[in-house]
Design an enzyme around this catalytic site. Sequence first.
Site, PDB file in Angstrom:
ATOM      1  CG  ASP A 119      -0.199   0.077   2.532  1.00  0.00           C
ATOM      2  OD1 ASP A 119       1.030  -0.143   2.537  1.00  0.00           O
ATOM      3  OD2 ASP A 119      -0.829   0.374   3.559  1.00  0.00           O
ATOM      4  CD  GLU A 120       5.110   3.530   2.501  1.00  0.00           C
ATOM      5  OE1 GLU A 120       5.629   4.564   2.936  1.00  0.00           O
ATOM      6  OE2 GLU A 120       5.075   2.465   3.144  1.00  0.00           O
TER       7      GLU A 120
END
Length: 288
Positions: A38-39
Site C-alpha cells: 500500500d505504498e
Amino acid sequence: CPNLIFVEGRMEAYKEASENILEIFRRYTELIEPVSIDEAFLDVTQNRLGLRFGVDCAKAIKKDIRKEVGLVASAGVSYNKFLAKIASDWKKPDGLFVIHPAKAQNFIDKLPVKAIWGVGPVTQKKMDSLNIHTCSDLRKQSLFFLTEQFGKAGLSYYNYARGIDERPLRVNRIRKQVSAEITFSKDLSDLSDIQEGISRVVCQLKERMTRRQFRGFSLTLKVRMSDFKTFSRSHTFDHILEDPQEIYEESLELLSKLDLSKKVRLIGIGIGSPLEVEQEELLPFLEF
C-alpha cells in the site's frame, strides 16, 4: 477476553486493490518504486499527462483512487524520498502535503528525530542522551561527531537533517519471490486433506509464476497451526523449479520435517532465488 472476535484477513482482496492502484499510478508515470502493498514512490517530473506540478498529479491520483477503487490515499510531494515520505504521513488518512524546497529546511528543523528513517527507539534513546531531540539539534552536530556516535548511519542523519537524500528511485526491482497460500475454512488434521491443500496451493503458485514469468531455485513451505504458530522449511536446488509435480513432491518432503500433531490452519508455498539480478535507475517525488 471471552468475547474476543477474530476477523480473518483477506489478502487476495488487498492484493487486487493494490494492483488496481498501481494501474492508476501507471497512467501518470512509468517511474514507480513500490515499497509495500500500500505504498510507493513516484517520479512525476515528466508525467504522461503533462501536468506542470507534482501536487496536481497527487490530486488527480487521489481522485482516481477514490472513484475507481473506493479507498482514500494520502500523498506527500517533495524533491526527494525522505521528504516525500514524511509529507505523506503528515495528514493521514486522506491527506495531501507539499514540502517545497524553499521551505524544507525550516520544516525539517522542527521535526523530532524519530521522524528520520532509521531512528528507532534505541537510536532515539541514544540521541536523547546526547541532547539531540529535534532535527535542528541534529543539524548542529558535525559529521565527525555523528559518524563517531552512529557509524555509517551518521552520514545519513547528517544529510537528512539538511534535506539531502540522494537515494535513487529503484524502478526495475526484480521480484525476489512468488508465493501462494490458502487458509482453510476449517483446520485440517488428516494428512490426505493437507496434501490436497498443498496441491491446490501449487496450482495457484504455478499460475502466478507463469503470469509473472518468474523462475527460481529455492522452495519455501509455510504451515500455520490451529494455535496460530507458524513454521517454515526451505530448500535451495541446483536447478530451476518449474514443474508443478516436482514442486508438489518437494513440498511434501518439507512437510514431512514438521510436527503435525496439531491441526493445520494455513499452507503457503513460495519459489525464490530468481535468475535475474536486481537493477536500478538513478532518477530524481510523490509518495503514496
